[in-house]
Design a protein around this motif. Structure first.
Motif, mmCIF file in Angstrom:
data_model
loop_
_atom_site.group_PDB
_atom_site.id
_atom_site.type_symbol
_atom_site.label_atom_id
_atom_site.label_comp_id
_atom_site.label_asym_id
_atom_site.label_seq_id
_atom_site.Cartn_x
_atom_site.Cartn_y
_atom_site.Cartn_z
ATOM 1 N N TYR A 46 35.535 48.231 -2.528
ATOM 2 C CA TYR A 46 34.428 49.160 -2.676
ATOM 3 C C TYR A 46 33.928 49.615 -1.293
ATOM 4 O O TYR A 46 33.691 50.791 -1.034
ATOM 5 C CB TYR A 46 33.308 48.473 -3.476
ATOM 6 N N LEU A 47 33.810 48.625 -0.423
ATOM 7 C CA LEU A 47 33.355 48.902 0.947
ATOM 8 C C LEU A 47 34.305 49.874 1.651
ATOM 9 O O LEU A 47 33.885 50.826 2.319
ATOM 10 C CB LEU A 47 33.288 47.580 1.724
ATOM 11 N N ALA A 48 35.609 49.620 1.486
ATOM 12 C CA ALA A 48 36.614 50.459 2.138
ATOM 13 C C ALA A 48 36.516 51.898 1.635
ATOM 14 O O ALA A 48 36.631 52.860 2.403
ATOM 15 C CB ALA A 48 38.005 49.891 1.869
ATOM 16 N N LYS A 49 36.283 52.028 0.373
ATOM 17 C CA LYS A 49 36.163 53.358 -0.223
ATOM 18 C C LYS A 49 34.980 54.105 0.405
ATOM 19 O O LYS A 49 35.082 55.279 0.759
ATOM 20 C CB LYS A 49 35.939 53.200 -1.735
ATOM 21 N N LYS A 50 33.890 53.372 0.539
ATOM 22 C CA LYS A 50 32.704 53.997 1.135
ATOM 23 C C LYS A 50 32.983 54.370 2.599
ATOM 24 O O LYS A 50 32.567 55.424 3.076
ATOM 25 C CB LYS A 50 31.507 53.042 1.059
ATOM 26 N N ALA A 51 33.670 53.481 3.267
ATOM 27 C CA ALA A 51 33.967 53.728 4.687
ATOM 28 C C ALA A 51 34.810 54.999 4.845
ATOM 29 O O ALA A 51 34.614 55.771 5.791
ATOM 30 C CB ALA A 51 34.702 52.536 5.282
ATOM 31 N N LEU A 52 35.734 55.204 3.913
ATOM 32 C CA LEU A 52 36.602 56.383 4.017
ATOM 33 C C LEU A 52 35.810 57.678 3.896
ATOM 34 O O LEU A 52 36.238 58.719 4.396
ATOM 35 C CB LEU A 52 37.684 56.340 2.916
ATOM 36 N N ALA A 108 35.675 44.662 11.230
ATOM 37 C CA ALA A 108 36.704 45.511 10.621
ATOM 38 C C ALA A 108 37.463 44.801 9.507
ATOM 39 O O ALA A 108 38.020 45.446 8.609
ATOM 40 C CB ALA A 108 37.679 45.962 11.710
ATOM 41 N N ILE A 109 37.481 43.468 9.562
ATOM 42 C CA ILE A 109 38.317 42.717 8.608
ATOM 43 C C ILE A 109 37.998 43.065 7.140
ATOM 44 O O ILE A 109 38.916 43.361 6.366
ATOM 45 C CB ILE A 109 38.237 41.195 8.899
ATOM 46 N N PRO A 110 36.718 43.104 6.708
ATOM 47 C CA PRO A 110 36.460 43.421 5.296
ATOM 48 C C PRO A 110 37.044 44.787 4.897
ATOM 49 O O PRO A 110 37.558 44.936 3.791
ATOM 50 C CB PRO A 110 34.934 43.450 5.217
ATOM 51 N N ILE A 111 36.983 45.750 5.806
ATOM 52 C CA ILE A 111 37.491 47.089 5.467
ATOM 53 C C ILE A 111 39.017 47.083 5.400
ATOM 54 O O ILE A 111 39.616 47.631 4.469
ATOM 55 C CB ILE A 111 36.991 48.134 6.485
ATOM 56 N N LEU A 112 39.638 46.430 6.380
ATOM 57 C CA LEU A 112 41.109 46.385 6.380
ATOM 58 C C LEU A 112 41.613 45.663 5.126
ATOM 59 O O LEU A 112 42.582 46.082 4.493
ATOM 60 C CB LEU A 112 41.631 45.695 7.653
ATOM 61 N N VAL A 113 40.930 44.569 4.781
ATOM 62 C CA VAL A 113 41.322 43.836 3.568
ATOM 63 C C VAL A 113 41.128 44.743 2.360
ATOM 64 O O VAL A 113 41.998 44.866 1.491
ATOM 65 C CB VAL A 113 40.495 42.528 3.437
ATOM 66 N N GLY A 114 40.001 45.449 2.344
ATOM 67 C CA GLY A 114 39.705 46.356 1.230
ATOM 68 C C GLY A 114 40.715 47.490 1.130
ATOM 69 O O GLY A 114 40.996 47.994 0.045
ATOM 70 N N LEU A 115 41.244 47.901 2.266
ATOM 71 C CA LEU A 115 42.251 48.975 2.234
ATOM 72 C C LEU A 115 43.602 48.452 1.767
ATOM 73 O O LEU A 115 44.544 49.222 1.589
ATOM 74 C CB LEU A 115 42.390 49.599 3.636
ATOM 75 N N CYS A 139 32.738 57.992 5.098
ATOM 76 C CA CYS A 139 31.784 58.107 6.218
ATOM 77 C C CYS A 139 32.205 59.254 7.129
ATOM 78 O O CYS A 139 33.369 59.666 7.136
ATOM 79 C CB CYS A 139 31.741 56.819 7.025
ATOM 80 N N ARG A 140 31.244 59.711 7.932
ATOM 81 C CA ARG A 140 31.552 60.845 8.811
ATOM 82 C C ARG A 140 31.783 60.420 10.263
ATOM 83 O O ARG A 140 32.393 61.136 11.041
ATOM 84 C CB ARG A 140 30.416 61.861 8.759
ATOM 85 N N THR A 141 31.283 59.255 10.625
ATOM 86 C CA THR A 141 31.437 58.812 12.021
ATOM 87 C C THR A 141 31.754 57.312 12.053
ATOM 88 O O THR A 141 31.503 56.597 11.070
ATOM 89 C CB THR A 141 30.130 59.002 12.824
ATOM 90 N N ALA A 142 32.247 56.884 13.209
ATOM 91 C CA ALA A 142 32.525 55.449 13.372
ATOM 92 C C ALA A 142 31.219 54.663 13.281
ATOM 93 O O ALA A 142 31.178 53.558 12.745
ATOM 94 C CB ALA A 142 33.198 55.201 14.718
ATOM 95 N N GLY A 143 30.145 55.273 13.813
ATOM 96 C CA GLY A 143 28.839 54.620 13.758
ATOM 97 C C GLY A 143 28.425 54.364 12.318
ATOM 98 O O GLY A 143 27.895 53.286 11.996
ATOM 99 N N GLU A 144 28.649 55.335 11.458
ATOM 100 C CA GLU A 144 28.288 55.168 10.043
ATOM 101 C C GLU A 144 29.085 54.022 9.430
ATOM 102 O O GLU A 144 28.561 53.225 8.662
ATOM 103 C CB GLU A 144 28.557 56.462 9.266
ATOM 104 N N VAL A 145 30.357 53.927 9.811
ATOM 105 C CA VAL A 145 31.193 52.847 9.265
ATOM 106 C C VAL A 145 30.654 51.499 9.748
ATOM 107 O O VAL A 145 30.497 50.555 8.972
ATOM 108 C CB VAL A 145 32.675 53.012 9.678
ATOM 109 N N ARG A 146 30.336 51.442 11.021
ATOM 110 C CA ARG A 146 29.852 50.156 11.564
ATOM 111 C C ARG A 146 28.517 49.780 10.923
ATOM 112 O O ARG A 146 28.267 48.612 10.642
ATOM 113 C CB ARG A 146 29.727 50.223 13.091
#
Ligand code: PEP
Ligand code: MG
Length: 960
Positions: A939-945, A903-910, A947-954
């Protein structure tokens, strides 16, 4: 056995018929001063009613009750007729008269003793006996020279995994029935009798209390080497074994019909085929309790009053629990039966209690003097013993992911790291024991003996424990067994006719239930200690083995891991943890992380079926495990483990360096603390601040509400250890799953949606005020950041802020920042409004996820889906950060997500400015940040936002 001597025996008697024989007996009784001559009429009258022929050439003439007035002294005389006397219409001959002269029913006990003789073929020996001593020896020997073949030593449909387990079942049957002195661990070799049927003989004069035969029949077949085993006969024998009976038994076991019976016959048919003695069956009947508030005082009183009408015993159990007397109000209350649970009543055989069964069922269905809404009729149908048990069908909510050996099974990652070792599965043990007790004094004595030997074992553990915390736990267990309330409470049950095991189980359950109902969860967890100790004693009483930990580091497999398990776990021996239930922010996960043990949680109940000793490989970071991995898998994992250890080592070496991304973006890495003493250790682990001091946990270390001075002393320790680093303190977050013992709360249906966090302290303003004063005093002007938990509405923030402002007028502070937790979705959605008023936000992803996804974070099976990387949660975080930054405010994350490597890369990205986590995660989190590139993270965080499911984010972050 009969307490007779040779002078009580007359040999060489002659009689041509029964009348002559009776006259002779009456004469002897009269000569010996036991009865007057008139007793003869009583003997004759008794024979006229029914013949007193017992079998095996023995008759037991005795007078009618009316003739008891002719009895002068109770006694027995034996008269031996070598030629025999025809005693009944079938022409059976009596060679021995056991003439009874009794004022009351003493003859019944003699009768009981003599009936044992019928099990042995003694007629010929009686007939040919030539002396009084020989005759007495034959009768005396009947109890000693034996081989018990009894229904309660036969068990079918056993779910055994191997031959050893079948053997274990047979041995525990023998132990339970008192045939073995101890459940010996010595396993004799198995001899094949016929196809899939084996036999084992335990021959030992000291170990075997009474010769007996036990039979364990598997549900299917189990493996013995390459061979199949369906049934195992265990013969416990000593020098008193009845050889004739034993040979006859072997004939039966070796017969072809026996093999056939094993395949197709029911247990009763098998019992009959083997000629086993039958257990006296207590008839049973079950009913579903319809009372809305369960079996509380009023209905329990009605039930006990009704049961008291019966002279015979009536017992009742809830679901499959222990039986208690249905006549005892306190025992009924101790059952804690709730609506929908099944009550099973059993009645003493051959008494009026049997007639009470339908009455009790009807009374329960009618509500036991309460108005009730009936529960489904099919569930409420009473059932006779032996018929299928229609228990209320409970939805199976468990996840049962199939575990395929040698393949990866995925579950929730809880604590990073690789582990490989033998499985050690802690299962709920089901103890088999008879409900009904034997002699009360010996039941009591065996309970005392079991308690004593468990105590001795615990003392050894205390003396040899390497960790003080382990010694403390087991010292407390010894203390429980020293407590008379615990040890003597089972006496009532034994006095009521229960076996030692049944009485002990019922008593411990009652104590544990009371303990578990205590509001404070820490105290409530003591119930687990009681059950723990209770099980050890039960294991001793029933001769069942309780699993012992492997010597090598192992993978611990459990239903769930409680915080109270922490002290018991020795990280040196537990290589990894695998639990059936729990999610990433559940207690089990937090415990595992705190211990630094690789762990996977929420893997489904199937993990409890993994065989003890089976190799298990787990990857706590990626959330998979493999049962029976190939050598290659293990080798790869070991290589990864080595590089993981190296990564950790390098990370720890750089733990004190800041967390700055490759492109120069710094993130503050802070620690979450629940106790003030750990601050120094956290700073040494690289913490740059305390990002969350959970003060409710600090409060819990006190017996009563700590006053201002006590709190000042606690907080001062943290400030001093921080040495100028910032401290973010959360005001009391009591309620939900964190009650304070000295702050009793009324019952709430939904405590997580109830008076929790700021809602509680706003109702106890003095509590909040004193805490704020203590914090400001302790800070002495140092960097203090105060935040309020569970704020969901602007009014709550205003009210809390008003209390702080009032305190600040008396205790001003220059460096104080005031913020709030973002853990209620409404606050995250309204972050723009709050951001204009706060100094900072700290996002509690544990609760934010729970409330956003409406999944109880501690839910046994659902909580694994409470993933903080769900896009809905990420969008709430994004909204919070964006609005905070727009107002120039900083944002931290202090939920478990902050320490999750993925989760760290996404949280940092956010754009999260501070990550606060368990001390054990700090070094690695810093290392992760240092490897990142901020622009990539954005960029990663943007993509994660999107996503449609937690699985897709992971899946997205796995590719980073
Ligand atoms: C959270 O909810 O994420 C949090 C940090 O608070 P706690 O876990 O103490 O409820
Ligand atoms: Mg919270």
């Amino acid at each position: 056995m009969l307490n007779l001597t040779a002078t009580d025996v007359r040999m060489n008697a002659q009689a041509t018929n029964k009348d002559e024989a009776l006259s002779l007996l009456a004469k002897i009784l009269s000569e010996d001063g036991l009865a007057t001559a008139d007793y003869l009429a009583g003997l004759q009258a008794r024979e006229a009613q029914t013949s007193t022929y017992l079998g095996q050439g023995i008759a037991i003439p005795h007078g009618t009750p009316e003739s008891r007035s002719f009895v002068q002294q109770t006694g027995v005389r034996l008269v031996h007729f070598a030629d025999g006397v025809v005693w009944n219409d079938d022409g059976e001959r009596a060679y021995l008269l056991v003439g009874i002269c009794a004022k009351s029913d003493e003859h019944l006990s003699i009768l009981r003793q003599l009936t044992k003789a019928l099990g042995d073929d003694i007629e010929e020996r009686i007939k040919h006996a030539t002396s009084a001593d020989e005759l007495l020896a034959i009768l005396d020997g009947t109890g000693n020279c034996s081989l018990s073949i009894h229904e309660n030593l036969i068990k079918t449909d056993i779910n055994a995994k191997d031959a050893d387990e079948l053997y274990g079942v047979a041995v525990s049957l023998l132990k339970q029935q008192g045939k073995l002195v101890i459940a010996t661990g010595i396993r004799p070799s198995f001899t094949k009798l016929s196809e899939a049927i084996y036999c084992a003989t335990l021959e030992h004069d000291e170990l075997v209390a009474e010769p007996a035969f036990a039979l364990a029949v598997a549900k299917g077949v189990v493996k013995l080497g390459h061979d199949d085993m369906r049934a195992l006969a265990v013969i416990a024998s000593n020098q008193t074994v009845n050889q004739d009976k034993l040979l006859a038994l072997y004939d039966v076991l070796l017969s072809a019909e026996f093999g056939g019976k094993l395949q197709h016959a029911s247990l009763p048919e098998l019992v009959t085929f083997l000629g086993a003695d039958k257990a006296e069956h207590w008839q049973s009947a079950s009913v579903v309790l319809p009372n809305a508030h369960g079996l509380h005082a009023r209905p329990a009183t009605a039930l006990s009053e009704l049961a008291k009408g019966a002279t015979g015993e009536l017992k009742v159990a809830v679901d499959n629990g222990a039986y208690v007397s249905a006549k005892s109000l306190t025992k009924l209350l101790s059952l804690g039966a709730t609506r929908g649970q099944s009550l099973t009543f059993i009645a003493e055989p051959n008494t009026d209690a049997v007639e009470y069964l339908p009455k009790l069922i009807q009374a329960v269905q009618d509500g036991l003097s309460e108005e009730v809404t009936p529960i489904s009729n099919s569930q409420a149908d009473s059932q006779e013993s032996g018929k299928e048990n229609h228990e209320p069908a409970v939805l199976d909510l468990t996840d049962n992911t199939a575990i395929i050996k040698g393949e990866r099974t995925h579950a929730t990652s809880a604590s990073a790291g690789l582990a490989h070792g033998e499985a050690f599965v802690v299962r709920q043990v089901r103890f088999d024991y008879p409900v009904q007790g034997g002699d009360k004094a010996s039941e009591w004595a065996s309970l005392q003996q079991a308690i004593g030997s468990v105590k001795d074992e615990l003392k050894v553990i205390v003396q040899t424990a390497k960790k003080a915390s382990i010694a403390q736990i087991f010292t407390a267990h010894v203390a429980l067994l020293d407590d008379e309330e615990v040890t003597h409470g089972a006496k009532d049950g034994i006095d009521d006719g229960l076996s030692a095991a049944a009485a002990w189980h019922a008593h411990i359950e009652q104590l544990a239930k009371v303990q578990a109902s205590v509001a404070n969860h820490l105290l409530a967890e003591r119930a687990a200690d009681l059950r723990d100790v209770g099980q050890k004693v039960l294991a001793k009483l029933t001769g069942q083995a309780v699993a012992t930990e492997p010597a090598e580091p192992y993978v611990l497999i459990k239903e769930d891991l409680l915080p109270s398990d922490v002290a018991r776990l020795d990280p040196a021996r537990v290589a990894g943890i695998l639990t059936a239930v729990g999610g990433a922010s559940s207690h089990s996960a937090i415990v595992a992380r705190a211990l630094g043990i690789p762990a996977i949680v929420g893997a489904g109940k199937g993990v409890l079926d993994i065989n003890d000793g089976e190799q298990v490989l787990i990857d706590g970071g990626q959330g998979w495990f493999v049962v029976a991995p190939t050598d290659e898998m293990v080798a790869v994992a070991k290589a990864e483990q080595a590089s993981w250890a190296e990564r950790k080592r390098l990370a720890s070496e750089a733990a004190l360096n800041p967390a700055i991304t490759q492109d120069g973006h710094q993130v503050e890495i802070a620690v979450n603390l629940g106790n003030v003493h750990d601050t120094k250790m956290a700073v040494e682990s690289g913490a740059e601040a305390v990002g969350l001091l959970r003060t409710e946990l600090v409060f819990m270390s006190h017996q009563s509400v700590p006053d201002i001075d006590t709190q000042v002393a606690d907080y001062t320790q943290v400030f001093d250890a921080l040495d100028g680093r910032p401290l973010v303190v959360r005001t009391l977050d009591v309620g939900g799953d964190k009650p304070l013992p000295y702050l009793p709360m009324p019952f709430e249906d939904n405590p997580f949606l109830g008076v929790r966090g700021i809602r509680l302290t706003l109702r106890q303003p003095a509590l909040l005020e004193n805490q704020l004063i203590a914090l400001i005093k302790a800070s002495k002007g140092r960097d203090l950041r105060i935040m309020f938990p569970m704020v969901g509405r602007l009014e709550e923030w205003h009210d809390a802020k008003a209390i702080l402002d009032k305190v600040l007028t008396d205790y001003p502070h220059d460096k104080l920042q005031v913020g709030m937790m973002i853990e209620v979705p409404s606050a995250a959605v309204m972050a723009d409004i709050f951001a204009s008023e706060v100094d900072f936000f700290s996002i509690g992803t544990n609760d934010l996820t729970q409330y956003a996804l409406a999944i109880d974070r501690g839910h046994a099976t659902l909580s694994k889906d409470a993933d903080g990387l769900h896009p809905s949660v990420l969008r709430l975080i994004q909204n919070t950060v964006a609005n905070a930054h727009a107002h120039g405010k900083w944002v931290g994350v202090c939920g478990e997500l902050a320490g999750d490597e993925r989760a760290i890369p996404i949280l940092v990205g956010l754009g999260v400015d501070e990550l606060s986590m368990s001390a054990g995660n700090i070094a690695l989190a810093k290392a992760v940040v240092r490897e990142l590139n901020f622009a990539d993270c954005q960029y990663l965080a943007k993509k994660a936002l999107s996503c449609r499911t937690a699985g897709e984010v992971r899946a997205l972050v796995m590719g980073v």
